[in-house]
Design a protein around this motif. Structure first.
Motif, PDB file in Angstrom:
ATOM      1  N   GLU A 179       0.824  -1.200   0.000  1.00  0.00           N
ATOM      2  CA  GLU A 179       0.000   0.000   0.000  1.00  0.00           C
ATOM      3  C   GLU A 179       0.866   1.261   0.000  1.00  0.00           C
ATOM      4  OE1 GLU A 179      -3.799   0.534   2.483  1.00  0.00           O
ATOM      5  OE2 GLU A 179      -2.159   1.241   3.756  1.00  0.00           O
ATOM      6  N   LEU A 180       0.428   2.255  -0.769  1.00  0.00           N
ATOM      7  CA  LEU A 180       1.098   3.545  -0.832  1.00  0.00           C
ATOM      8  C   LEU A 180       0.028   4.628  -0.828  1.00  0.00           C
ATOM      9  CD1 LEU A 180       3.620   5.375  -1.473  1.00  0.00           C
ATOM     10  CD2 LEU A 180       3.063   5.019  -3.866  1.00  0.00           C
ATOM     11  N   VAL A 181       0.217   5.654  -0.014  1.00  0.00           N
ATOM     12  CA  VAL A 181      -0.707   6.790   0.026  1.00  0.00           C
ATOM     13  C   VAL A 181       0.093   8.055  -0.249  1.00  0.00           C
ATOM     14  CG1 VAL A 181      -2.361   8.113   1.391  1.00  0.00           C
ATOM     15  CG2 VAL A 181      -2.216   5.631   1.688  1.00  0.00           C
ATOM     16  N   LEU A 182      -0.315   8.778  -1.304  1.00  0.00           N
ATOM     17  CA  LEU A 182       0.320  10.035  -1.668  1.00  0.00           C
ATOM     18  C   LEU A 182      -0.622  11.187  -1.373  1.00  0.00           C
ATOM     19  CD1 LEU A 182       1.784   9.132  -5.183  1.00  0.00           C
ATOM     20  CD2 LEU A 182       3.008   9.223  -3.010  1.00  0.00           C
ATOM     21  N   LYS A 183      -0.100  12.245  -0.794  1.00  0.00           N
ATOM     22  CA  LYS A 183      -0.884  13.465  -0.581  1.00  0.00           C
ATOM     23  C   LYS A 183      -0.818  14.284  -1.859  1.00  0.00           C
ATOM     24  CE  LYS A 183      -1.467  17.402   2.440  1.00  0.00           C
ATOM     25  NZ  LYS A 183      -0.926  18.155   3.574  1.00  0.00           N
TER      26      LYS A 183
ATOM     27  N   LEU B  61      -4.045   9.989  -3.042  1.00  0.00           N
ATOM     28  CA  LEU B  61      -4.065   8.900  -4.002  1.00  0.00           C
ATOM     29  C   LEU B  61      -3.637   7.641  -3.254  1.00  0.00           C
ATOM     30  CD1 LEU B  61      -4.441   8.180  -7.006  1.00  0.00           C
ATOM     31  CD2 LEU B  61      -1.974   8.456  -7.253  1.00  0.00           C
ATOM     32  N   HIS B  62      -4.505   6.636  -3.256  1.00  0.00           N
ATOM     33  CA  HIS B  62      -4.279   5.396  -2.516  1.00  0.00           C
ATOM     34  C   HIS B  62      -4.010   4.291  -3.539  1.00  0.00           C
ATOM     35  CE1 HIS B  62      -5.927   2.305   0.557  1.00  0.00           C
ATOM     36  NE2 HIS B  62      -4.656   2.529   0.735  1.00  0.00           N
ATOM     37  N   ILE B  63      -2.842   3.674  -3.446  1.00  0.00           N
ATOM     38  CA  ILE B  63      -2.440   2.630  -4.387  1.00  0.00           C
ATOM     39  C   ILE B  63      -2.270   1.336  -3.599  1.00  0.00           C
ATOM     40  CG2 ILE B  63      -0.665   1.884  -6.022  1.00  0.00           C
ATOM     41  CD1 ILE B  63      -0.005   5.052  -6.083  1.00  0.00           C
TER      42      ILE B  63
ATOM     43  N   ILE C 132      -6.171   1.634  -7.711  1.00  0.00           N
ATOM     44  CA  ILE C 132      -5.813   3.043  -7.516  1.00  0.00           C
ATOM     45  C   ILE C 132      -7.107   3.769  -7.147  1.00  0.00           C
ATOM     46  CG2 ILE C 132      -4.869   5.129  -8.558  1.00  0.00           C
ATOM     47  CD1 ILE C 132      -3.538   3.273 -10.635  1.00  0.00           C
ATOM     48  N   THR C 133      -7.081   4.499  -6.034  1.00  0.00           N
ATOM     49  CA  THR C 133      -8.274   5.192  -5.563  1.00  0.00           C
ATOM     50  C   THR C 133      -7.933   6.633  -5.196  1.00  0.00           C
ATOM     51  OG1 THR C 133      -9.015   3.113  -4.593  1.00  0.00           O
ATOM     52  CG2 THR C 133     -10.165   5.091  -3.903  1.00  0.00           C
ATOM     53  N   PHE C 134      -8.787   7.568  -5.618  1.00  0.00           N
ATOM     54  CA  PHE C 134      -8.674   8.961  -5.182  1.00  0.00           C
ATOM     55  C   PHE C 134      -9.512   9.121  -3.925  1.00  0.00           C
ATOM     56  CE2 PHE C 134      -7.497   9.539  -9.603  1.00  0.00           C
ATOM     57  CZ  PHE C 134      -6.485  10.465  -9.504  1.00  0.00           C
ATOM     58  N   LEU C 135      -8.926   9.711  -2.896  1.00  0.00           N
ATOM     59  CA  LEU C 135      -9.633   9.983  -1.648  1.00  0.00           C
ATOM     60  C   LEU C 135      -9.694  11.499  -1.455  1.00  0.00           C
ATOM     61  CD1 LEU C 135      -7.695   7.407   0.545  1.00  0.00           C
ATOM     62  CD2 LEU C 135      -9.899   7.069  -0.543  1.00  0.00           C
ATOM     63  N   GLU C 136     -10.863  11.999  -1.081  1.00  0.00           N
ATOM     64  CA  GLU C 136     -10.979  13.448  -0.840  1.00  0.00           C
ATOM     65  C   GLU C 136     -11.024  13.728   0.639  1.00  0.00           C
ATOM     66  OE1 GLU C 136     -13.477  15.786  -3.326  1.00  0.00           O
ATOM     67  OE2 GLU C 136     -13.692  14.119  -4.724  1.00  0.00           O
TER      68      GLU C 136
END
Length: 89
Positions: A49-53, A59-61, A85-89
């Motif tokens: 898992e990777l989470v980018l701000k 962005l959650h991968i 791949i998921t976009f989180l708001e």
């Protein structure tokens, strides 16, 4: 320069939105590599898992055997088996 002015300028000059705005540009090569531009920081990372701000949200991968091949100020390249791949708001 405001976001609205940058967006209008990009449209008027027929420039891709990612050049003048802070939206991420994501290039996926099969399910084995991701190139992400215009990210702010790496919030968390492990081999699954990777989470980018991002400028707006995150962005959650998810995947298997994920690893960071390259990391620069505005670009990161992720290798491994990309599952979602998921976009989180």
């Amino acid at each position: 320069m405001s976001k609205k002015v940058r967006k209008m300028t990009a449209e008027w000059l027929d420039i891709p939105a990612d050049v003048l705005t802070d939206v991420p540009r994501i290039v996926m090569l099969g399910n084995r590599q991701l190139q992400i531009e215009n990210y702010l920081s790496v919030e968390s990372f492990c081999d699954q898992e990777l989470v980018l701000k991002l400028g707006k949200g995150k962005l959650h991968i998810r995947g298997d055997q994920l690893w960071i091949r390259k990391i620069y100020t505005e670009e990161v390249v992720i290798d491994g088996k990309i599952g979602a791949i998921t976009f989180l708001e």
